[in-house]
Write an enzyme that holds these catalytic residues in place. Structure first.
Site, mmCIF file in Angstrom:
data_model
loop_
_atom_site.group_PDB
_atom_site.id
_atom_site.type_symbol
_atom_site.label_atom_id
_atom_site.label_comp_id
_atom_site.label_asym_id
_atom_site.label_seq_id
_atom_site.Cartn_x
_atom_site.Cartn_y
_atom_site.Cartn_z
ATOM 1 C CB THR A 1 10.352 39.871 21.962
ATOM 2 O OG1 THR A 1 9.882 38.566 22.192
ATOM 3 C CG2 THR A 1 9.251 40.694 21.378
ATOM 4 C CB SER B 1 3.472 38.558 27.881
ATOM 5 O OG SER B 1 3.176 37.368 28.554
ATOM 6 N NE ARG C 1 1.332 34.466 20.448
ATOM 7 C CZ ARG C 1 2.435 34.578 21.177
ATOM 8 N NH1 ARG C 1 3.434 35.358 20.785
ATOM 9 N NH2 ARG C 1 2.542 33.948 22.324
ATOM 10 N N GLY D 1 10.518 40.822 26.384
ATOM 11 C CA GLY D 1 10.795 40.300 27.714
ATOM 12 C C GLY D 1 9.851 39.213 28.201
ATOM 13 C CG ASP E 1 4.856 32.113 24.350
ATOM 14 O OD1 ASP E 1 5.866 31.745 24.974
ATOM 15 O OD2 ASP E 1 4.760 33.258 23.853
HETATM 16 N N1 GLU Z 1 6.680 34.727 23.328
HETATM 17 C C1 GLU Z 1 6.560 35.909 24.116
HETATM 18 C C2 GLU Z 1 5.187 36.493 24.038
HETATM 19 O O1 GLU Z 1 4.522 36.333 23.084
HETATM 20 C C3 GLU Z 1 7.506 36.934 23.685
HETATM 21 C C4 GLU Z 1 8.866 36.402 23.777
HETATM 22 C C5 GLU Z 1 9.760 37.287 24.502
HETATM 23 O O2 GLU Z 1 9.518 38.465 24.682
HETATM 24 O O3 GLU Z 1 10.778 36.775 24.898
HETATM 25 O O4 GLU Z 1 4.766 37.144 24.906
#
Ligand code: GLU
Length: 608
Positions: free
Chosen positions: A416, A480, A112, A500, A458
């Protein structure tokens, strides 16, 4: 694959005539096979599923040459950095999950992005006004939201732990694609157009992705020689060339001094990242999360992602009910209610475990799931948001009803990408990687051909010291992402994951529910229309879901809103990839048949 190789060679010959460095040129090179995607493939010897045919072909080539799943996953991910540059790349981060066939263990890598060491708690407050920046455009297109990228460190760590080839070798297929180019499809063009205003705000991004002022035409060939050169630099010198040296300086300079065009009116707040932040970046090996769902061992990604705990808790809640004997409406009602409850707990408890005490074991305790299940009425949807549970006293007894809470603002986006790979030895990779927003921060590092993430959006945008996802310097924002591997009797059964934003969790959950409880095959479970209940007053659902089930769910009190109507919802929810391991030893690779233009499933040795 003979055909594919032939077609690739043909494409290469065509390109020699039509491509000039870096530019998108026409006319289109029509090559059906390279861009043609097949959403399912069955066979032996290894398999891959990704959103993109070039990336799947890269993985397959590595598998065919004797590489294993970790090698192939890195090759595919690097290729996605070329062909899906608005979803993933070395400017971002992600989570890598590996099933090791040799010892039957599952390991994970937390790659991350992290906040800079000097990121202040009030980083999302505009110093000029004392008021919070707007999410769009200030936070989304900014240096302030760029986290220290973890993707390259993840690839290196995955290869060190489980791979058989070096990073330099794993990057070769991606270098080939960046040099010779790929065929622009409607999704790539549309994603570029969706970002046109902010891409145009940066000299670097506009010259790469808006040549001549327009998004690349569908069917044209897009090359990225700068990225090829960056990959070559890393292949030759290792990831130290990214986390140190001139490239590190260029990244931090982009964050601190965004390459804005002279005429842009976008504010683009500057960020705090320094070369020391890049030099200090480390991936984290984490134990996977684990629950047992109806005899399947479900392993996921532990915090800093909320994926494993939220999918796992939802399954523990659903495990209390005999869904297989319910009709569609009753089963779906339980699915929606379970995920609302788990999202309430995600909001209260999940964050970066190096900064906050995350009760991962408690959230995944089957007794806690049993307690949470008490509040599901078989006939009536609870008023949302539902309150979180209490992990302090878990005894399996139904708790007294708690007061409702405010719920969390959901600002995660919908970008993503995800990939699934298995090899002939039985190793399996599930890997989700991202640059957050489609198009990330919008900023290409000058001369390097990749976009920096905006992952720090986030974090909760309003600072609250009791919030596990508050901004802290050096911290990882809650994710997520939910790369998931399920075992049956200790052997892989199903590996799956999706992009997503926070809908990743419900997409993975709904697919498991579809596969295990509703009698669908994996391709059917992926194709089925989706709905997502993230502890909000309305259920966001794809239009097909509403057509099919809306009238059956309304009597419960569920209010369904078509996806695509709000900031956090595209019309399509997710873009999943999966591999199921069939009882006869074959692998069934499955991708989306339609969403995001459809995905690409391949196997080493197809079988009928
Ligand atoms: N930033 C999101 C996450 O870490 C993922 C971004 C996305 O799937 O659009 O969960």
């Amino acid at each position: 694959m003979t055909t594919l190789r032939y077609r690739l060679a043909a494409l290469g010959a065509a390109l020699a005539l039509t491509v000039t460095g870096g530019a998108v040129v026409g006319p289109a090179v029509a090559d059906g096979q390279v861009t043609q995607k097949q959403p399912t493939a069955v066979g032996f010897g290894g398999a891959v599923s990704s959103v993109d045919a070039e990336a799947s072909a890269a993985a397959l080539g590595v598998l065919r040459n004797g590489g294993n799943a970790a090698d192939a996953a890195v090759a595919a991910a690097a290729t996605l950095g070329v062909t899906q540059p608005y979803s993933a790349g070395i400017g971002g981060g992600g989570y890598f999950v590996f099933y090791n066939a040799q010892d039957g263990t599952i390991g994970t890598i937390d790659g991350r992005e992290t906040a800079p060491a000097v990121m202040p708690h009030d980083a999302f407050i505009d110093p000029a006004t004392g008021k919070p920046y707007r999410f769009t455009p200030e936070l989304v297109t900014s240096g302030i939201s760029v986290g220290v990228p973890g993707t390259l460190a993840t690839w290196q760590r995955a290869l060190d732990r489980w791979g058989t080839i070096g990073l330099g070798q794993a990057l070769q297929p991606a270098i080939t694609v960046a040099d010779r180019g790929f065929v622009v499809d409607p999704t790539f063009r549309q994603q570029t157009l969706d970002n046109k205003a902010r891409f145009a705000a940066f000299t670097t991004t506009s010259s790469l992705y808006l040549p001549g002022g327009d998004a690349p035409a569908v069917g044209s060939i897009f090359t990225n020689p700068d990225l090829a050169a960056t990959y070559r630099l890393i292949a030759a010198n290792g990831i130290g060339a990214f986390y140190g040296g001139p490239l590190a300086g260029e990244i931090t300079n982009t964050v601190q001094n965004p390459p804005k065009t002279a005429t842009t009116t976008l504010p683009v707040p500057v960020g705090h990242m320094t070369a020391a932040d890049l030099a200090a970046y480390k991936t984290v090996d984490r134990d996977p999360t684990h629950v047992n769902y109806r005899g399947y061992d479900v392993f996921g990604m532990a915090p800093s992602s909320s994926g494993g705990t939220t999918v796992g808790e939802s399954l523990n809640i659903l495990d209390q009910f005999n869904l297989a004997e319910m009709n569609d409406a009753n089963a779906l009602h339980h699915y929606l209610e379970a995920s609302a409850l788990a999202f309430a707990d995600r909001g209260k408890y999940a964050g970066d475990p190096d900064f906050v005490d995350v009760p991962t074991d408690e959230l995944l305790d089957p007794q806690f799931g049993k307690e949470r299940a008490c509040s599901i009425s078989p006939t009536t949807a609870a008023t949302k948001p539902v309150p979180p549970g209490d992990v302090e006293t878990i005894d399996g007894a139904c708790p007294a009803a708690a007061a409702a809470s405010a719920g969390d603002a959901d600002t995660e986006n919908i970008s993503t990408t995800n990939l699934t790979v298995a090899d002939k030895w039985g190793n399996v990779v599930e890997y989700t990687l991202t640059i957050e927003q489609t198009g990330g921060s919008g900023m290409v590092v000058p001369g390097r051909g990749f976009i920096l993430n905006n992952e720090l959006t986030d974090f909760s945008t309003v600072f609250n010291p009791n919030d596990p996802n508050r901004i802290d310097p050096g911290k990882r924002p809650r994710s997520s992402m939910s790369p998931t591997i399920m075992l049956r009797d200790g052997k892989p059964f199903l590996a799956l994951g999706s992009p997503g934003g926070s809908t990743i969790i419900t997409t993975v959950l709904q697919t498991i529910f579809n596969r295990i409880d509703r009698g669908m095959t994996t391709p059917q479970a992926i194709a089925a229309p989706r709905a997502t209940q993230r502890n909000t007053p309305k259920v966001i659902a794809e239009p097909d879901f509403i057509t099919k089930y809306g009238s059956q769910l309304t009597p419960f009190g569920h209010v369904l809103q078509p996806s695509g109507d709000s900031f956090t919802s595209a019309a399509e929810i997710g873009a999943e990839t999966a591999i199921e391991f069939l009882p006869d030893g074959r692998m069934l690779a499955a991708a989306e048949p339609v969403r995001r233009g459809g995905g690409s499933a391949m196997v080493v040795t197809p079988s009928p």
